[in-house]
Design a protein around this motif. Structure first.
Motif, mmCIF file in Angstrom:
data_model
loop_
_atom_site.group_PDB
_atom_site.id
_atom_site.type_symbol
_atom_site.label_atom_id
_atom_site.label_comp_id
_atom_site.label_asym_id
_atom_site.label_seq_id
_atom_site.Cartn_x
_atom_site.Cartn_y
_atom_site.Cartn_z
ATOM 1 N N ALA A 166 2.983 -5.349 9.216
ATOM 2 C CA ALA A 166 3.046 -6.209 8.120
ATOM 3 C C ALA A 166 3.221 -7.606 8.509
ATOM 4 N N ASN A 167 4.269 -8.137 8.600
ATOM 5 C CA ASN A 167 4.869 -9.446 9.144
ATOM 6 C C ASN A 167 5.277 -9.324 10.765
ATOM 7 N N GLY A 168 5.238 -8.247 11.233
ATOM 8 C CA GLY A 168 5.242 -8.054 12.695
ATOM 9 C C GLY A 168 6.669 -8.258 13.340
ATOM 10 N N GLU A 169 7.614 -8.372 12.558
ATOM 11 C CA GLU A 169 9.027 -8.643 12.753
ATOM 12 C C GLU A 169 9.620 -7.392 13.613
ATOM 13 N N ALA A 170 9.419 -6.193 12.945
ATOM 14 C CA ALA A 170 9.749 -4.642 13.716
ATOM 15 C C ALA A 170 9.061 -4.690 15.042
ATOM 16 N N ASN A 196 4.529 8.099 4.844
ATOM 17 C CA ASN A 196 6.316 8.148 5.034
ATOM 18 C C ASN A 196 7.154 8.746 4.131
ATOM 19 N N SER A 238 13.459 -8.012 7.976
ATOM 20 C CA SER A 238 12.622 -7.428 7.129
ATOM 21 C C SER A 238 12.165 -7.993 6.028
ATOM 22 N N LYS A 241 -1.974 -4.515 7.887
ATOM 23 C CA LYS A 241 -2.403 -5.352 6.853
ATOM 24 C C LYS A 241 -2.990 -6.464 7.365
ATOM 25 N N LEU A 243 0.843 -1.208 -0.105
ATOM 26 C CA LEU A 243 -0.096 -0.052 0.045
ATOM 27 C C LEU A 243 0.835 1.277 0.118
ATOM 28 N N LYS A 292 18.240 1.945 13.845
ATOM 29 C CA LYS A 292 18.148 0.685 12.983
ATOM 30 C C LYS A 292 19.775 0.262 12.961
ATOM 31 N N PHE A 349 3.607 0.676 10.181
ATOM 32 C CA PHE A 349 2.829 -0.347 9.490
ATOM 33 C C PHE A 349 2.932 -1.411 10.352
ATOM 34 N N THR A 380 9.766 -7.530 3.906
ATOM 35 C CA THR A 380 9.612 -6.509 2.715
ATOM 36 C C THR A 380 10.868 -5.880 2.140
ATOM 37 N N LYS A 381 11.784 -5.706 2.844
ATOM 38 C CA LYS A 381 13.080 -5.329 2.350
ATOM 39 C C LYS A 381 14.055 -6.423 2.180
ATOM 40 N N ALA A 412 12.044 5.141 10.458
ATOM 41 C CA ALA A 412 11.917 6.424 10.418
ATOM 42 C C ALA A 412 10.372 6.706 10.377
ATOM 43 N N SER A 413 9.771 5.994 9.704
ATOM 44 C CA SER A 413 8.190 6.605 9.545
ATOM 45 C C SER A 413 7.317 6.490 10.776
HETATM 46 P P1 G4P Z 1 7.184 -5.924 9.607
HETATM 47 O O1 G4P Z 1 8.215 -5.083 10.455
HETATM 48 O O2 G4P Z 1 5.739 -5.887 10.088
HETATM 49 O O3 G4P Z 1 7.645 -7.610 9.646
HETATM 50 O O4 G4P Z 1 7.150 -5.516 8.048
HETATM 51 P P2 G4P Z 1 8.423 -5.801 7.167
HETATM 52 O O5 G4P Z 1 9.794 -6.045 7.749
HETATM 53 O O6 G4P Z 1 7.761 -6.647 6.224
HETATM 54 O O7 G4P Z 1 8.337 -4.262 6.463
HETATM 55 C C1 G4P Z 1 8.821 -3.422 7.007
HETATM 56 C C2 G4P Z 1 9.035 -2.172 6.252
HETATM 57 O O8 G4P Z 1 8.349 -2.213 5.164
HETATM 58 C C3 G4P Z 1 8.573 -1.005 7.117
HETATM 59 O O9 G4P Z 1 9.341 0.180 6.932
HETATM 60 C C4 G4P Z 1 7.040 -0.814 6.774
HETATM 61 O O10 G4P Z 1 6.526 0.358 7.020
HETATM 62 C C5 G4P Z 1 7.422 -1.073 5.469
HETATM 63 N N1 G4P Z 1 6.098 -1.519 4.790
HETATM 64 C C6 G4P Z 1 5.578 -3.014 5.092
HETATM 65 N N2 G4P Z 1 4.497 -3.011 4.396
HETATM 66 C C7 G4P Z 1 4.122 -1.768 3.568
HETATM 67 C C8 G4P Z 1 3.045 -1.259 2.584
HETATM 68 O O11 G4P Z 1 2.257 -2.100 2.274
HETATM 69 N N3 G4P Z 1 3.517 0.002 2.078
HETATM 70 C C9 G4P Z 1 4.423 0.827 2.679
HETATM 71 N N4 G4P Z 1 4.479 1.933 2.341
HETATM 72 N N5 G4P Z 1 5.272 0.499 3.584
HETATM 73 C C10 G4P Z 1 5.355 -0.975 4.028
HETATM 74 P P3 G4P Z 1 10.775 0.382 7.470
HETATM 75 O O12 G4P Z 1 11.835 -0.395 6.598
HETATM 76 O O13 G4P Z 1 10.901 0.690 8.734
HETATM 77 O O14 G4P Z 1 10.944 1.955 6.670
HETATM 78 P P4 G4P Z 1 10.818 3.341 7.166
HETATM 79 O O15 G4P Z 1 10.103 3.209 8.445
HETATM 80 O O16 G4P Z 1 12.260 3.703 7.432
HETATM 81 O O17 G4P Z 1 10.025 4.274 6.061
#
Ligand code: G4P
Length: 191
Positions: A128-132, A27, A98, A156, A20, A81, A126, A100-101, A59-60
């Protein structure tokens, strides 16, 4: 939270059934009035939990957390981080992966900023997978502090994070719970 759901519909975009895009207001560009409303909503939900600190992951998570910290009148602590050479003092770390990353990072907290007497509200943008969130909660608990609540701006719910956090026994609230989405549509829980 209706205001947030409306904003996601009008300014967010589901890139596919997984990601999303909310960089119009959360963000990348940040709608600070919306962040203020989000901070106030977290206060309304968790005001009876005796919160002494707000914690978030850079950061977000910082923008909504800062507004919540203002509402609670307590400090905000940013979990880093990576460790910096400027971080003197005793540090606690835990590894977070992560999905996602597709990379890991060392979530880091300088010990003096959260102590065993603290009742912490953990806020993130966010789920997502809850790891953070799981990693951040574990890191904070290493200090002896209590996680009194977890506040998520957008979850999500079709991904495993929310269930994982609830199964671990945390008191979690998500302000916008996406049940499912796909190119061009977003469905929230309860719709
Ligand atoms: P998790 O923590 O729930 O396991 O999630 P995951 O590792 O899969 O994702 C972590 C990063 O990806 C987070 O950003 C989270 O905000 C971002 N993310 C996950 N799903 C979405 C999505 O659907 N849309 C967007 N826009 N972001 C998503 P981060 O690496 O912490 O980045 P930031 O906070 O520095 O911006």
């Amino acid at each position: 939270m209706k205001l947030l759901e409306d904003k996601i519909r009008s300014c967010g975009r589901a890139l596919n059934d997984d990601v999303l895009l909310v960089d119009m207001f959360l963000n990348h560009q940040v709608d600070c009035e919306l962040m203020k409303a989000i901070g106030d909503e977290f206060y309304r939900i968790f005001k009876d939990e005796g919160i002494t600190k707000i914690a978030t992951v850079e950061a977000s998570g910082i923008a909504p957390s800062a507004m919540a910290a203002l509402a609670f009148k307590v400090p905000m602590v940013i979990l880093k981080k990576q460790a910096s050479v400027l971080m003197d003092g005793k540090m606690l770390q835990t590894e977070v992966y992560s999905f996602t990353k597709k990379k890991s990072y060392q979530l880091t907290l300088k010990k003096e900023f959260i102590t065993e007497n603290d009742r912490v509200l953990l806020i993130d943008d966010f789920m997502a997978n809850g790891e953070a969130a799981m990693g951040a909660a574990k890191l904070i608990e290493m200090t002896g502090a209590t996680i009194a609540g977890i506040g998520i701006v957008i979850s999500k719910n079709f991904q495993p994070g929310m269930e994982k956090i609830k199964a671990a026994g945390y008191n979690v609230a998500s302000l916008a719970q996406v049940a499912e989405m796909g190119e061009g549509y977003i469905k929230f829980v309860g719709e």
